[in-house]
Design a protein around this motif. Sequence first.
Motif, short mmCIF file in Angstrom:
data_model
loop_
_atom_site.label_atom_id
_atom_site.label_comp_id
_atom_site.label_asym_id
_atom_site.label_seq_id
_atom_site.Cartn_x
_atom_site.Cartn_y
_atom_site.Cartn_z
N THR A 1 45.21 45.48 92.13
CA THR A 1 45.83 45.81 90.85
C THR A 1 46.08 44.53 90.07
OG1 THR A 1 48.07 45.61 91.72
CG2 THR A 1 47.02 47.78 91.91
N ARG A 2 46.40 44.70 88.80
CA ARG A 2 46.76 43.53 88.00
C ARG A 2 48.02 42.87 88.52
NH1 ARG A 2 44.93 43.95 81.76
NH2 ARG A 2 42.80 44.59 82.18
N ALA A 3 48.91 43.66 89.11
CA ALA A 3 50.12 43.09 89.71
C ALA A 3 49.74 42.10 90.81
CB ALA A 3 51.03 44.18 90.26
N ARG A 4 48.81 42.49 91.66
CA ARG A 4 48.36 41.61 92.74
C ARG A 4 47.78 40.32 92.18
NH1 ARG A 4 46.96 41.12 98.16
NH2 ARG A 4 46.12 39.03 98.34
N ILE A 5 46.92 40.46 91.20
CA ILE A 5 46.30 39.29 90.59
C ILE A 5 47.35 38.39 89.96
CG2 ILE A 5 44.72 38.53 88.77
CD1 ILE A 5 43.17 41.22 89.34
N LEU A 6 48.30 38.99 89.23
CA LEU A 6 49.36 38.24 88.58
C LEU A 6 50.19 37.46 89.61
CD1 LEU A 6 51.17 37.60 86.10
CD2 LEU A 6 52.43 39.71 86.63
N PHE A 7 50.65 38.15 90.65
CA PHE A 7 51.51 37.50 91.65
C PHE A 7 50.76 36.36 92.36
CE2 PHE A 7 54.24 40.85 90.66
CZ PHE A 7 55.42 40.82 91.40
N GLN A 8 49.52 36.63 92.76
CA GLN A 8 48.80 35.61 93.51
C GLN A 8 48.46 34.41 92.64
OE1 GLN A 8 46.67 37.03 96.68
NE2 GLN A 8 45.90 35.05 97.32
N LEU A 9 48.10 34.63 91.39
CA LEU A 9 47.81 33.51 90.49
C LEU A 9 49.05 32.65 90.25
CD1 LEU A 9 45.43 35.08 87.81
CD2 LEU A 9 44.87 33.27 89.46
N LEU A 10 50.19 33.31 90.06
CA LEU A 10 51.43 32.56 89.83
C LEU A 10 51.81 31.74 91.05
CD1 LEU A 10 53.53 35.17 87.82
CD2 LEU A 10 52.60 33.00 86.96
N VAL A 11 51.68 32.32 92.23
CA VAL A 11 51.99 31.58 93.46
C VAL A 11 51.04 30.39 93.60
CG1 VAL A 11 51.93 31.71 96.00
CG2 VAL A 11 53.06 33.52 94.67
#
Length: 196
Positions: A29-39
């Motif tokens: 999901t976009r949530a997964r992409i968002l969280f992993q990119l931020l980390v």
Amino acid sequence: PHCRAQLAPLEGGSTAIVVTGTPSAGKATRARILFQLLVAAARQSICIQSPYFLPDRSMRAELCRAARRGVAIHVLVPGRHNNHPIARRASRRRYGELLEAGIHIFEYQPGMNHTKLLIIDSTWAVIGSSNFDNRSFGLNDEVNVLLTDRQVAAQLEEDVSTDLQSAKPIDLSTWRSRPLGERILALAGIVLERQQ
């Protein structure tokens, strides 16, 4: 068509990015992409508060890489007052790898804390419906708001600091000496994770 990111102007000139979505065919999901990119982008600090903290292998590796490059990482999760005891035990089963990397994990003691929050470098803050687990990152419909406002991030960090005063730090030696019963019950968490 089912996922979109939307910029929304806030009073005071801040910007919020609303990220909504359903899982794709690849279960990302976009949530997964968002969280992993931020980390992956973090350079100074990561603060995670989640009622269900079950990062998968890829996310755990990303968190460990961040810790090893000097990023201060604090994770706040519920303690024994958890409405999903099996999920808690499955989460605790993964603490060792993270603690060894220098990540600080705290369990909130007074009751079930349902806050879902990610703060990166005291600048980026994500609040919304996503837990830090595969179900949120690959199965559920979720909505999150990404804020790029240092003042908001500072207020959220202050709120986390208040919660940490009622939390118990978990150290590696304590984790290694957890009861056998908990270790056995944690195996049920493997089944839970495979169903996600």
